[in-house]
Scaffold this active site. Structure first.
Site, PDB file in Angstrom:
ATOM      1  N   THR A 116      -9.202  -0.901   0.261  1.00  0.00           N
ATOM      2  CA  THR A 116      -8.220  -0.735   0.695  1.00  0.00           C
ATOM      3  C   THR A 116      -8.382  -0.187   2.851  1.00  0.00           C
ATOM      4  O   THR A 116      -9.330  -0.323   3.027  1.00  0.00           O
ATOM      5  CB  THR A 116      -7.672   0.833   0.509  1.00  0.00           C
ATOM      6  OG1 THR A 116      -6.808   1.369   1.197  1.00  0.00           O
ATOM      7  CG2 THR A 116      -8.496   1.599   0.137  1.00  0.00           C
ATOM      8  N   ARG A 117      -7.053  -0.152   3.173  1.00  0.00           N
ATOM      9  CA  ARG A 117      -7.657  -0.351   4.314  1.00  0.00           C
ATOM     10  C   ARG A 117      -6.451   0.809   5.189  1.00  0.00           C
ATOM     11  O   ARG A 117      -6.428   0.795   6.116  1.00  0.00           O
ATOM     12  CB  ARG A 117      -6.873  -1.438   5.648  1.00  0.00           C
ATOM     13  CG  ARG A 117      -5.326  -1.851   4.920  1.00  0.00           C
ATOM     14  CD  ARG A 117      -5.073  -2.740   5.922  1.00  0.00           C
ATOM     15  NE  ARG A 117      -3.988  -3.053   6.699  1.00  0.00           N
ATOM     16  CZ  ARG A 117      -3.070  -3.804   5.363  1.00  0.00           C
ATOM     17  NH1 ARG A 117      -3.292  -4.414   4.736  1.00  0.00           N
ATOM     18  NH2 ARG A 117      -1.941  -3.796   6.465  1.00  0.00           N
ATOM     19  N   ARG A 175       0.223  -3.929  -4.894  1.00  0.00           N
ATOM     20  CA  ARG A 175       1.470  -4.981  -4.512  1.00  0.00           C
ATOM     21  C   ARG A 175       1.229  -5.281  -3.186  1.00  0.00           C
ATOM     22  O   ARG A 175       0.547  -4.203  -2.921  1.00  0.00           O
ATOM     23  CB  ARG A 175       2.823  -4.487  -4.899  1.00  0.00           C
ATOM     24  CG  ARG A 175       2.774  -2.468  -4.355  1.00  0.00           C
ATOM     25  CD  ARG A 175       4.530  -1.536  -4.746  1.00  0.00           C
ATOM     26  NE  ARG A 175       5.077  -2.004  -4.592  1.00  0.00           N
ATOM     27  CZ  ARG A 175       5.633  -1.813  -3.721  1.00  0.00           C
ATOM     28  NH1 ARG A 175       4.626  -1.313  -2.435  1.00  0.00           N
ATOM     29  NH2 ARG A 175       6.985  -2.026  -2.949  1.00  0.00           N
ATOM     30  N   HIS A 185      -2.942   5.869  -4.941  1.00  0.00           N
ATOM     31  CA  HIS A 185      -4.250   5.270  -4.735  1.00  0.00           C
ATOM     32  C   HIS A 185      -5.272   5.448  -5.968  1.00  0.00           C
ATOM     33  O   HIS A 185      -5.481   4.948  -6.778  1.00  0.00           O
ATOM     34  CB  HIS A 185      -4.914   4.446  -3.948  1.00  0.00           C
ATOM     35  CG  HIS A 185      -3.430   4.038  -2.697  1.00  0.00           C
ATOM     36  ND1 HIS A 185      -3.258   5.354  -1.272  1.00  0.00           N
ATOM     37  CD2 HIS A 185      -3.142   2.569  -2.164  1.00  0.00           C
ATOM     38  CE1 HIS A 185      -2.381   4.765  -0.845  1.00  0.00           C
ATOM     39  NE2 HIS A 185      -2.409   2.965  -1.745  1.00  0.00           N
ATOM     40  N   HIS A 216      -3.591   7.891  -0.617  1.00  0.00           N
ATOM     41  CA  HIS A 216      -2.988   8.926  -1.369  1.00  0.00           C
ATOM     42  C   HIS A 216      -2.817   8.629  -3.110  1.00  0.00           C
ATOM     43  O   HIS A 216      -3.650   8.769  -3.715  1.00  0.00           O
ATOM     44  CB  HIS A 216      -1.525   8.422  -1.079  1.00  0.00           C
ATOM     45  CG  HIS A 216      -1.303   8.113   0.442  1.00  0.00           C
ATOM     46  ND1 HIS A 216      -1.178   9.938   0.898  1.00  0.00           N
ATOM     47  CD2 HIS A 216      -1.035   7.292   1.345  1.00  0.00           C
ATOM     48  CE1 HIS A 216      -0.983   8.950   2.591  1.00  0.00           C
ATOM     49  NE2 HIS A 216      -0.394   7.900   2.752  1.00  0.00           N
TER      50      HIS A 216
END
Ligand SMILES: [Zn+2]
Length: 360
Positions: free
Chosen positions: A168-169, A262, A176, A173
């Site tokens: 992830t960048r 997504r 995730h 939350h």
């Protein structure tokens, strides 16, 4: 041609140093250097190296430095640290517009990844590298730094066979957290592997994201089942092609599965919501060496009283807690804590503090 006493030297940009690091530490295996024209062309056109291996995004060293075949160029990081050298096999001009269209699916210079390759220019120096050192990182990252060799060893020591990686960048939350835990339910271990290379303006700085992961690991993940590392890669925002690159990097770090959500690695509306998942339909996963796990958009549902997705929740949209990314950023920037079903309070605190101190 320069003789051995001529010091050819090149100071890499932060983006180039990030590529050097992954070439040097094995994260970009089987690559062993910056790509030449044949690799570049086949990667753009067919998503394969000249050798035939799957590879989605050119890893090239753009530079106007005057060199000839056989020259050795000493490479250093933006801060001057000496990293190693490149033995020149070829210089060539890449067609950056072709690269943009084929790899990024757009020639629009507003796309941050496309803008970056246009800014780098066309002329490239290609050849294998030799590494003496890796670029420096802040202590916050070095505490968690694992090379692919080290992460493989860590997984083996823990006896993990089925290891799922999460890239992830963005700050983490509840959605995730839910994806990673859902994937962990059917795996032996979870490798949280946030990206710490260059991102675009407005993205949450990597050291802030790291603090979010660390507090969640302390309080909400089982310590025996999670490893937190750092991925020195930069962002290309190349959507589907970058999802494949992210998968290959995690394969090299020893993972067997990789979470693709997504609009993975997307930006703006350049890519369809599920393009980064569909691209794997045409890839032989045995050849790729890692299996993607696809996830839907997830949310808190008041009726389910838990995290859910359209796969699991039968309730109407009104039952779902929805906040746009823009809305969440606004709230955090104003010092407001989002609902705890959306963001853990500990994470919100870290993010609010970061916004107070200023994010570009
Ligand atoms: Zn529901």
């Amino acid at each position: 041609m320069a003789d051995s006493t001529t010091a050819l030297a090149l100071t890499l940009s932060a983006r180039q140093a990030s590529d050097f690091e992954l070439l040097a530490n094995g994260g970009f295996a089987p690559l062993s250097g910056f790509m030449g024209s044949e690799d570049w062309r086949r990667v753009c056109e067919e998503m394969r190296l000249a050798s035939g291996d799957i590879w989605p995004i050119p890893i090239t060293l753009a530079s106007d430095l005057e060199v000839s075949q056989g020259d050795v160029v000493e490479l250093s990081a933006p801060n001057g640290k000496r990293l190693g050298r490149l033995r020149v096999e070829e210089t060539f001009d890449r067609d950056t517009e072709q690269e943009a269209k084929q790899v990024y699916r757009t020639a629009d210079s507003e796309h941050p990844g496309v803008a970056a390759i246009y800014a780098e220019g066309e002329r490239c120096i290609a050849g294998p590298i030799e590494s003496d050192a890796l670029p420096d990182h802040d202590d916050a990252f070095m505490r968690r730094y694992l090379t692919p060799e080290e992460s493989r060893k860590t997984f083996a020591e823990r006896g993990w066979k089925r290891i799922v990686a999460f890239q992830t960048r963005n700050p983490i939350h509840r959605a995730h957290e839910y994806l990673t835990k859902a994937a962990l339910e059917v795996s032996d271990g979870l490798f949280l592997h946030p990206l710490i290379g260059e991102t675009k303006k407005g993205d949450i700085p990597a050291e802030v994201r790291m603090r979010c992961y660390e507090i969640l690991m302390e309080r909400y993940y089982h310590p025996k089942r999670v490893v937190l590392g750092v991925n020195p890669a930069k962002m290309h925002y190349a959507g589907p092609r970058e999802a494949v690159l992210h998968a290959i990097i995690r394969r090299n770090y020893g993972c067997t599965h990789f979470i693709v959500g997504r609009d993975h690695a997307g930006v703006g509306d350049y890519y369809g919501t599920y393009d980064a998942q569909r691209i794997f339909d045409d890839i032989d996963l045995a050849e790729l060496g890692i299996e993607p796990l696809f996830f839907e958009h997830t949310y808190w549902c008041h009726d389910c009283e838990g995290m859910a997705s359209d796969k699991t929740c039968p309730h109407p949209q009104e039952s779902h807690l929805f906040l746009s990314g823009t809305k969440v950023r606004e709230m955090l920037a104003n010092g407001e804590t989002p609902p705890h079903e959306f963001t853990r309070e500990e994470v919100a605190e870290i993010l609010i503090d970061a916004y107070r101190k200023g994010i570009d």
